[in-house]
Design an enzyme around this catalytic site. Sequence first.
Site, PDB file in Angstrom:
ATOM      1  N   VAL A   1      17.216  73.871  32.198  1.00 62.67           N
ATOM      2  CA  VAL A   1      16.521  73.652  33.477  1.00 62.67           C
ATOM      3  C   VAL A   1      16.748  74.786  34.468  1.00 62.67           C
ATOM      4  CG1 VAL A   1      16.458  71.131  33.274  1.00 62.67           C
ATOM      5  CG2 VAL A   1      18.437  72.245  34.383  1.00 62.67           C
TER       6      VAL A   1
ATOM      7  N   SER B   1      23.374  61.776  44.121  1.00 63.87           N
ATOM      8  CA  SER B   1      24.640  61.044  43.956  1.00 63.87           C
ATOM      9  C   SER B   1      25.064  60.456  45.291  1.00 63.87           C
ATOM     10  CB  SER B   1      25.737  62.000  43.452  1.00 63.87           C
ATOM     11  OG  SER B   1      26.997  61.371  43.409  1.00 63.87           O
TER      12      SER B   1
ATOM     13  N   ASN C   1      16.482  64.877  36.426  1.00 61.05           N
ATOM     14  CA  ASN C   1      17.734  64.136  36.282  1.00 61.05           C
ATOM     15  C   ASN C   1      18.890  64.987  35.768  1.00 61.05           C
ATOM     16  OD1 ASN C   1      19.420  61.586  35.649  1.00 61.05           O
ATOM     17  ND2 ASN C   1      19.132  62.501  33.631  1.00 61.05           N
TER      18      ASN C   1
ATOM     19  N   TYR D   1      29.834  70.243  43.534  1.00 60.44           N
ATOM     20  CA  TYR D   1      28.983  69.135  43.127  1.00 60.44           C
ATOM     21  C   TYR D   1      28.347  68.447  44.330  1.00 60.44           C
ATOM     22  CZ  TYR D   1      27.632  64.648  41.057  1.00 60.44           C
ATOM     23  OH  TYR D   1      26.929  63.537  40.662  1.00 60.44           O
TER      24      TYR D   1
ATOM     25  N   LYS E   1      24.320  67.946  45.653  1.00 51.56           N
ATOM     26  CA  LYS E   1      23.709  66.629  45.819  1.00 51.56           C
ATOM     27  C   LYS E   1      23.140  66.455  47.223  1.00 51.56           C
ATOM     28  CE  LYS E   1      24.171  66.059  41.778  1.00 51.56           C
ATOM     29  NZ  LYS E   1      23.031  65.805  40.880  1.00 51.56           N
TER      30      LYS E   1
END
Length: 260
Positions: free
Chosen positions: A63, A141, A89, A156, A160
């Site tokens: 991706v 998330s 996703n 991370y 998000k």
Amino acid sequence: MTLSGKVALVTGAGSGIGKATAVLFAQQGARVGVLSHTSDEIEQTVKEITAQGHEAIAITADVAQEQDMQRAVQQLIERWGRLDIVFANAGINGVWAPIEEISVNEWMKTINTNLTGTFLTIKSAVPSLKKQGGSIIVTASVNGTRIFSNTGATAYSSTKAAQVAMTKMLAVELGRSKIRVNVICPGAVDTEINANTQQRDVEKIKIPAEFPEGSTPLADGESASSEQVAQLALFLASDVSSHISGTEIWIDGASSLLRG
């Protein structure tokens, strides 16, 4: 919430939320492009779908690579002539560590997969979606959107939070083309992603928090299943949610309200 006659692209569809969603979309009538960077897992997902009498093709792609994603969308168009639903996703937890211990390479790997990957998935799909309208769904998330106490998850959580901002920007930009853009923010889910998380020295910076009666008020501490998240994705993909766009939906049994 039928998806009859529609074509969907699901990234990160080799396991967990992506696989559950690809299977559910197919059961509801969609023809599904099942995409992951590893071929073995998606071949298994496709076998599961076709064994039930539905249509799916396996697409191996990264991706974070523009040419891969352009080629993936082209495969769907050549096969079925349209694209209606995109479920962006694919993602990784990456390295969770104190900020001074996170290398630039570790940071960039998380950014490239989670954020650039989402951008390229949507960018590649939009020209096809504009032909008739459709639905884009992004997996973000609770981390970075409601929870900021998972110390060490800086890279991370940053991706998000950025995914949520991206969906809101694109909901406005693409609205006139009848394209809806929404984001799912799962809490703890029974998937393999946690097993692939690399945590390093997070105990040095973690601030303890105790939940004597459980951390998930709605479900007695139980994590969500991939199938429960897939049901939410189905709602957002279907015409039942035809007036919903630019919206984040948390699916976590209210745990993020307790822990944030």
